[in-house]
Scaffold this motif. Structure first.
Motif, PDB file in Angstrom:
ATOM      1  N   PHE A  16      14.494   9.068   9.064  1.00 38.69           N
ATOM      2  CA  PHE A  16      13.355   8.150   8.993  1.00 38.69           C
ATOM      3  C   PHE A  16      12.645   8.112  10.342  1.00 38.69           C
ATOM      4  CE2 PHE A  16      15.651   6.663   5.356  1.00 38.69           C
ATOM      5  CZ  PHE A  16      14.722   6.046   4.538  1.00 38.69           C
ATOM      6  N   THR A  17      11.341   7.981  10.301  1.00 41.21           N
ATOM      7  CA  THR A  17      10.579   7.694  11.507  1.00 41.21           C
ATOM      8  C   THR A  17      10.068   6.267  11.364  1.00 41.21           C
ATOM      9  OG1 THR A  17       8.592   8.646  10.527  1.00 41.21           O
ATOM     10  CG2 THR A  17       9.854  10.053  11.995  1.00 41.21           C
ATOM     11  N   GLY A  18       9.954   5.571  12.478  1.00 40.74           N
ATOM     12  CA  GLY A  18       9.545   4.183  12.418  1.00 40.74           C
ATOM     13  C   GLY A  18       8.424   3.880  13.385  1.00 40.74           C
ATOM     14  N   ALA A  19       7.697   2.842  13.050  1.00 40.99           N
ATOM     15  CA  ALA A  19       6.605   2.416  13.918  1.00 40.99           C
ATOM     16  C   ALA A  19       6.420   0.908  13.785  1.00 40.99           C
ATOM     17  CB  ALA A  19       5.312   3.125  13.545  1.00 40.99           C
ATOM     18  N   PRO A  20       6.122   0.234  14.892  1.00 37.83           N
ATOM     19  CA  PRO A  20       5.815  -1.190  14.810  1.00 37.83           C
ATOM     20  C   PRO A  20       4.379  -1.378  14.320  1.00 37.83           C
ATOM     21  CG  PRO A  20       5.706  -0.466  17.083  1.00 37.83           C
ATOM     22  CD  PRO A  20       6.148   0.719  16.277  1.00 37.83           C
ATOM     23  N   VAL A  30       4.464  -7.383  14.197  1.00 37.78           N
ATOM     24  CA  VAL A  30       4.668  -8.340  13.112  1.00 37.78           C
ATOM     25  C   VAL A  30       5.549  -7.738  12.024  1.00 37.78           C
ATOM     26  CG1 VAL A  30       2.549  -9.626  13.533  1.00 37.78           C
ATOM     27  CG2 VAL A  30       2.516  -7.668  11.985  1.00 37.78           C
ATOM     28  N   ALA A  31       5.728  -6.425  12.085  1.00 39.19           N
ATOM     29  CA  ALA A  31       6.595  -5.731  11.127  1.00 39.19           C
ATOM     30  C   ALA A  31       6.983  -4.378  11.699  1.00 39.19           C
ATOM     31  CB  ALA A  31       5.878  -5.545   9.798  1.00 39.19           C
ATOM     32  N   LEU A  32       8.033  -3.821  11.138  1.00 41.14           N
ATOM     33  CA  LEU A  32       8.424  -2.443  11.424  1.00 41.14           C
ATOM     34  C   LEU A  32       8.367  -1.695  10.105  1.00 41.14           C
ATOM     35  CD1 LEU A  32      11.596  -3.022  13.636  1.00 41.14           C
ATOM     36  CD2 LEU A  32       9.329  -2.361  14.408  1.00 41.14           C
ATOM     37  N   VAL A  33       7.867  -0.483  10.144  1.00 43.80           N
ATOM     38  CA  VAL A  33       7.822   0.347   8.939  1.00 43.80           C
ATOM     39  C   VAL A  33       8.524   1.659   9.250  1.00 43.80           C
ATOM     40  CG1 VAL A  33       6.347   1.537   7.281  1.00 43.80           C
ATOM     41  CG2 VAL A  33       5.668  -0.698   8.162  1.00 43.80           C
ATOM     42  N   TYR A  34       9.474   2.017   8.404  1.00 37.80           N
ATOM     43  CA  TYR A  34      10.224   3.266   8.527  1.00 37.80           C
ATOM     44  C   TYR A  34       9.915   4.121   7.312  1.00 37.80           C
ATOM     45  CZ  TYR A  34      12.937   1.006  12.182  1.00 37.80           C
ATOM     46  OH  TYR A  34      13.317   0.365  13.332  1.00 37.80           O
ATOM     47  N   MET A  35       9.686   5.436   7.524  1.00 35.98           N
ATOM     48  CA  MET A  35       9.339   6.341   6.436  1.00 35.98           C
ATOM     49  C   MET A  35      10.157   7.620   6.520  1.00 35.98           C
ATOM     50  SD  MET A  35       5.447   5.581   7.343  1.00 35.98           S
ATOM     51  CE  MET A  35       6.085   5.462   8.979  1.00 35.98           C
TER      52      MET A  35
END
Length: 123
Positions: A16-20, A30-35
């Motif tokens: 997974f790669t993630g970004a704030p 306000v969130a973290l998203v992992y894809m």
């Protein structure tokens, strides 16, 4: 390191790669998203709002040459819960039924991804 942070790091080591996702001022996440994209046109997405509010989904019918284009995607699995519950459910998913390999996609600002990952629920 707390257990939730360890689980988020486990996502990173699983392809997974993630970004704030920053607030409107761009100062705080306000969130973290992992894809995690699959070469067969499947994407796994985990969204974290805080330690107790996370969700994930797996969608298919994506063009593997352009996985960022979600038009026409079909959600195949969805789960909500705490970070620990959601990551556990995602880690139980097998490779997509139609096969494929994870596509490694790294964000441009790797430091931003790792430096803010544990700050969402820090008092």
């Amino acid at each position: 390191m707390d257990e939730s942070t360890a689980e988020l790091q486990r996502l990173g080591s699983s392809g997974f790669t993630g970004a704030p996702i920053p607030d409107e001022d761009g100062l705080a996440p306000v969130a973290l998203v992992y894809m995690r994209w699959w070469s067969s046109g499947v994407i796994d997405v985990v969204t974290v709002l805080d330690e107790n509010k996370a969700s994930a989904y797996r969608a298919s019918n994506l063009d593997p040459r352009h996985p960022e284009n979600l038009a026409g995607a079909v959600v195949r699995r969805r789960v909500t819960g705490t970070v620990i519950e959601v990551v556990a459910a995602v880690m139980e998913l097998s490779s997509p039924p139609e096969g494929g390999l994870p596509i490694s996609v790294r964000p441009a600002d790797q430091l931003a991804v790792t430096s803010k990952a544990g700050e969402l629920w820090t008092p």
